[in-house]
Design an enzyme around this catalytic site. Structure first.
Site, PDB file in Angstrom:
ATOM      1  N   GLU A 256       0.616  -1.416   0.356  1.00 14.27           N
ATOM      2  CA  GLU A 256      -0.043   0.040   0.115  1.00 14.27           C
ATOM      3  C   GLU A 256       1.525   0.881  -0.253  1.00 14.27           C
ATOM      4  O   GLU A 256       1.561   1.512   1.559  1.00 14.27           O
ATOM      5  CB  GLU A 256      -1.232  -0.048   1.077  1.00 14.27           C
ATOM      6  N   GLU A 384       4.789  12.781  -5.146  1.00 15.57           N
ATOM      7  CA  GLU A 384       4.455  12.573  -3.512  1.00 15.57           C
ATOM      8  C   GLU A 384       5.154  13.677  -3.133  1.00 15.57           C
ATOM      9  O   GLU A 384       5.405  13.561  -2.571  1.00 15.57           O
ATOM     10  CB  GLU A 384       3.878  11.211  -3.356  1.00 15.57           C
TER      11      GLU A 384
HETATM   12  P1  NDP Z   1       8.806   4.141   4.289  1.00 18.66           P
HETATM   13  O1  NDP Z   1       8.435   4.012   3.082  1.00 18.66           O
HETATM   14  O2  NDP Z   1      10.026   5.696   4.354  1.00 18.66           O
HETATM   15  O3  NDP Z   1       8.759   4.271   5.710  1.00 18.66           O
HETATM   16  C1  NDP Z   1       7.649   2.597   5.827  1.00 18.66           C
HETATM   17  C2  NDP Z   1       8.004   2.048   6.793  1.00 18.66           C
HETATM   18  O4  NDP Z   1       9.139   0.994   6.069  1.00 18.66           O
HETATM   19  C3  NDP Z   1       8.463   2.658   7.810  1.00 18.66           C
HETATM   20  O5  NDP Z   1       8.633   1.624   9.381  1.00 18.66           O
HETATM   21  C4  NDP Z   1      10.391   2.088   7.633  1.00 18.66           C
HETATM   22  O6  NDP Z   1      11.070   1.783   8.844  1.00 18.66           O
HETATM   23  C5  NDP Z   1       9.930   0.892   7.124  1.00 18.66           C
HETATM   24  N1  NDP Z   1      11.232   0.781   6.154  1.00 18.66           N
HETATM   25  C6  NDP Z   1      12.963   1.446   5.507  1.00 18.66           C
HETATM   26  N2  NDP Z   1      13.539   1.032   4.651  1.00 18.66           N
HETATM   27  C7  NDP Z   1      13.232  -0.098   4.522  1.00 18.66           C
HETATM   28  C8  NDP Z   1      13.708  -2.198   4.211  1.00 18.66           C
HETATM   29  N3  NDP Z   1      14.803  -1.245   3.830  1.00 18.66           N
HETATM   30  N4  NDP Z   1      13.222  -2.285   4.959  1.00 18.66           N
HETATM   31  C9  NDP Z   1      12.433  -2.931   5.075  1.00 18.66           C
HETATM   32  N5  NDP Z   1      11.409  -1.500   6.041  1.00 18.66           N
HETATM   33  C10 NDP Z   1      11.344  -0.557   5.619  1.00 18.66           C
HETATM   34  O7  NDP Z   1       7.280   5.982   4.307  1.00 18.66           O
HETATM   35  P2  NDP Z   1       6.876   6.774   5.688  1.00 18.66           P
HETATM   36  O8  NDP Z   1       7.293   5.690   6.939  1.00 18.66           O
HETATM   37  O9  NDP Z   1       7.845   8.205   4.793  1.00 18.66           O
HETATM   38  O10 NDP Z   1       5.465   6.871   5.598  1.00 18.66           O
HETATM   39  C11 NDP Z   1       4.942   7.470   3.829  1.00 18.66           C
HETATM   40  C12 NDP Z   1       4.836   7.032   2.312  1.00 18.66           C
HETATM   41  O11 NDP Z   1       3.635   5.600   2.972  1.00 18.66           O
HETATM   42  C13 NDP Z   1       3.964   7.679   1.686  1.00 18.66           C
HETATM   43  O12 NDP Z   1       5.057   7.220   0.795  1.00 18.66           O
HETATM   44  C14 NDP Z   1       2.888   7.532   2.032  1.00 18.66           C
HETATM   45  O13 NDP Z   1       2.274   7.710   0.430  1.00 18.66           O
HETATM   46  C15 NDP Z   1       2.485   6.131   2.159  1.00 18.66           C
HETATM   47  N6  NDP Z   1       1.857   5.408   2.809  1.00 18.66           N
HETATM   48  C16 NDP Z   1       0.170   4.956   2.270  1.00 18.66           C
HETATM   49  C17 NDP Z   1      -0.622   4.664   3.453  1.00 18.66           C
HETATM   50  C18 NDP Z   1      -1.488   3.736   1.893  1.00 18.66           C
HETATM   51  O14 NDP Z   1      -2.566   2.960   2.099  1.00 18.66           O
HETATM   52  N7  NDP Z   1      -1.193   3.267   0.650  1.00 18.66           N
HETATM   53  C19 NDP Z   1      -0.951   5.049   3.509  1.00 18.66           C
HETATM   54  C20 NDP Z   1      -0.537   6.042   4.828  1.00 18.66           C
HETATM   55  C21 NDP Z   1       1.129   5.731   4.644  1.00 18.66           C
HETATM   56  P3  NDP Z   1      11.332   3.278   9.378  1.00 18.66           P
HETATM   57  O15 NDP Z   1      10.515   4.482   9.626  1.00 18.66           O
HETATM   58  O16 NDP Z   1      12.525   2.867  10.227  1.00 18.66           O
HETATM   59  O17 NDP Z   1      12.284   3.163   8.342  1.00 18.66           O
END
Ligand code: NDP
Length: 487
Positions: A256, A384
């Site tokens: 998502e 975005e």
């Molecule tokens: P990220 O992709 O940066 O992070 C999301 C999660 O992935 C965090 O828990 C992060 O950990 C983890 N992560 C980061 N690197 C890795 C890796 N190499 N392997 C596995 N997990 C990893 O997104 P954001 O937190 O910045 O969230 C915002 C994004 O989420 C936006 O693009 C938004 O549109 C999307 N989003 C989509 C939704 C949907 O339902 N379509 C709903 C809400 C948000 P850490 O925080 O430790 O880096």
């Protein structure tokens, strides 16, 4: 703050992992700050690959017994978790607000009740899942929904517990065990949920939480051969990384991702309603994946729309999310604020005009911004921002509206404001989007499919779609002959 406990908004939170029914520390920690005032909320266990593997091992060990637990008993336990969420609703609400800066009144009235509902809904839905039976030339077909195994769930910071439980609840209901990796900027409520699940009587290892940085522990989780499902909500680049990491094991993924959704305002719309829908896009300081950040307005009403929009947006109060009159809280992190401002300043430098906003405000706030004079192929229209930044473009006719709406690499949602039912049906059919809202926004039922097209995601969750993903669906074909026991 003392030892492994910290106090957030008066609530004690354990800052360690939750693995196999026990609190587990890491040698190192990372610091979690509140976006409200930058204060330190706690030193959180900084997981390593070893803790990630331990969590998967705990989930694997707990799986056979949990999968064999009768559906009704699993459902009862999920309802007990929902009871716990409701009992601790105030704690969860104040901690979430301190951690991610979203409005306390929303957490109290909408988000945390929805968290409880996530558990109740999927517990009840599980009991209605039919094991289908049908006949093929006298042979019976029996379709069953088998638990898949340990699931890794990875969630973002913008709606931490809501988005986590929307995955945890169906995964557990299906008979799977779970390892949750919350976002580094919002680790707190996941830890409280571990307490609640344990109090509800969930067996050890069925639900595990690993805290830490995705860049450090992500691969250990997503490339693990014992993991049977990965559900991820977050950004496109991280999704690509996870897909590559999961590929050697062919681990099924639900992704998502982000969006750049349009709000199409036709001249025949109730303009006040259209303005209301547009201003709503600043909710949660614009940190909403579904936000309709591209306002596409029919040329003949664009001036009037902009006038009413500007008037309404000017009344929005930005401030402390714990105070009742506040409409917009802070953005999550200084880094995110820099990213938002970078997008806006580059847009302005290439000719966009800020009708409102266009700048940072004191503290961790970004002024609600509306940009006009933006080109369809510009960065600000295509990428975005994930902040309170909207663009406004005009269109002459329906065909142009649809073309502009579909012309990004995303396809998460679209919103229409129109007074014509026929137009709504015609336009909806042509839009590329996982969800289309007509004269409304953000109305979401848990039984509806949710997800995005193109770069907004892979797969759908919600209702039966969640069970399609979290289960191994099996068809058993039985011949009418060959029995020796009952003739
Ligand atoms: P990220 O992709 O940066 O992070 C999301 C999660 O992935 C965090 O828990 C992060 O950990 C983890 N992560 C980061 N690197 C890795 C890796 N190499 N392997 C596995 N997990 C990893 O997104 P954001 O937190 O910045 O969230 C915002 C994004 O989420 C936006 O693009 C938004 O549109 C999307 N989003 C989509 C939704 C949907 O339902 N379509 C709903 C809400 C948000 P850490 O925080 O430790 O880096």
């Amino acid at each position: 703050m003392s030892g492994h406990l910290t106090t957030v908004a008066g609530v004690a939170v354990d800052t360690r992992h939750w693995i196999g029914g026990e609190r587990v520390a890491s040698a190192a920690t990372f610091t979690d700050h509140s976006p409200i005032d930058g204060s330190v909320l706690g030193e959180i266990a900084r997981g390593t690959a070893a803790e990630a593997r331990a969590a998967v091992a705990a989930a694997k060990a707990a799986f056979p017994a949990w999968a064999a637990t009768p559906r009704a008993d699993r459902a009862r336990l999920l309802h007990a978790i929902a009871d716990g969420v409701e009992r601790r609703l105030e704690d969860l609400a104040v901690v979430e607000t301190a951690d991610n800066g979203a409005l306390l009144r929303s957490h109290r009235r909408g988000v945390m009740p929805r968290v409880a509902h996530n558990f109740r809904f999927f517990a009840d839905w599980l009991l209605t899942l039919d094991h289908e039976d049908f006949d093929t030339r006298g042979h019976s077909n029996h379709v069953s929904w088998d638990p898949a195994g340990p699931c890794v769930l990875i969630t973002p910071w913008n709606a931490p517990l809501m988005l986590a439980t929307w995955k945890i609840a169906p995964a557990l209901a299906a008979g799977n065990t779970v390892v949750l990796k919350p976002a580094e900027w919002t680790p707190m409520t996941a830890s409280l949920l571990a307490d609640i699940a344990a109090e509800a009587g969930l067996p050890a290892g069925v639900f595990n939480v690993v805290q830490g940085l995705g860049s450090e522990i992500g691969d250990a989780l997503t490339s693990h051969p014992d993991v049977r499902r990965i559900s991820f909500t977050g950004s496109v680049p991280t999704a690509k990384h996870i897909a590559a990491s999961a590929a050697p094991n062919l681990t099924p993924l639900s992704l998502e991702l982000g969006g750049k959704s349009p709000l199409l305002v036709f001249a025949d719309a109730d303009l006040d309603l259209a303005v209301e829908l547009a201003v709503e896009q600043y909710d949660n300081a614009g940190q909403v994946c579904l936000a309709a950040t591209r306002l596409l307005v029919e040329e003949s009403v664009a001036e009037e729309f902009t006038r009413r929009f500007t008037e309404k947006a000017a009344r929005l109060q930005q401030g402390d999310p714990r105070e009742l009159p506040t409409d917009i809280g802070p953005n999550i992190h200084p880094r995110q604020l820099e990213k938002i401002d970078g997008f806006v300043q580059r847009a302005i430098a290439s000719g966009a005009r800020a009708v409102i906003g266009g700048e940072r405000r004191a503290g961790q706030f970004y002024a609600p911004t509306l940009l006009t004079g933006v080109a369809q192929d510009s960065e600000i229209v295509q990428e975005e921002v994930f902040g309170p930044v909207l663009t406004l473009q005009t269109f002459r006719d329906e065909a142009e509206a649809v073309r502009l709406a579909n012309d990004t690499r995303f396809g998460l949602a679209a919103t229409l404001a129109t007074g014509s039912r026929e137009r709504a049906e015609r336009v909806t059919e042509q839009l590329v989007a996982g969800t289309v809202w007509v004269n409304c926004f953000f109305v979401r039922d848990l039984q509806a499919p949710f997800g995005g097209s193109r770069h907004s995601g892979v797969g759908r969750e919600g209702g039966t779609w969640s069970f399609d993903f979290y289960c191994d669906v099996k068809n058993t074909v039985t011949a009418p002959k060959g029995w020796k026991d009952h003739g």
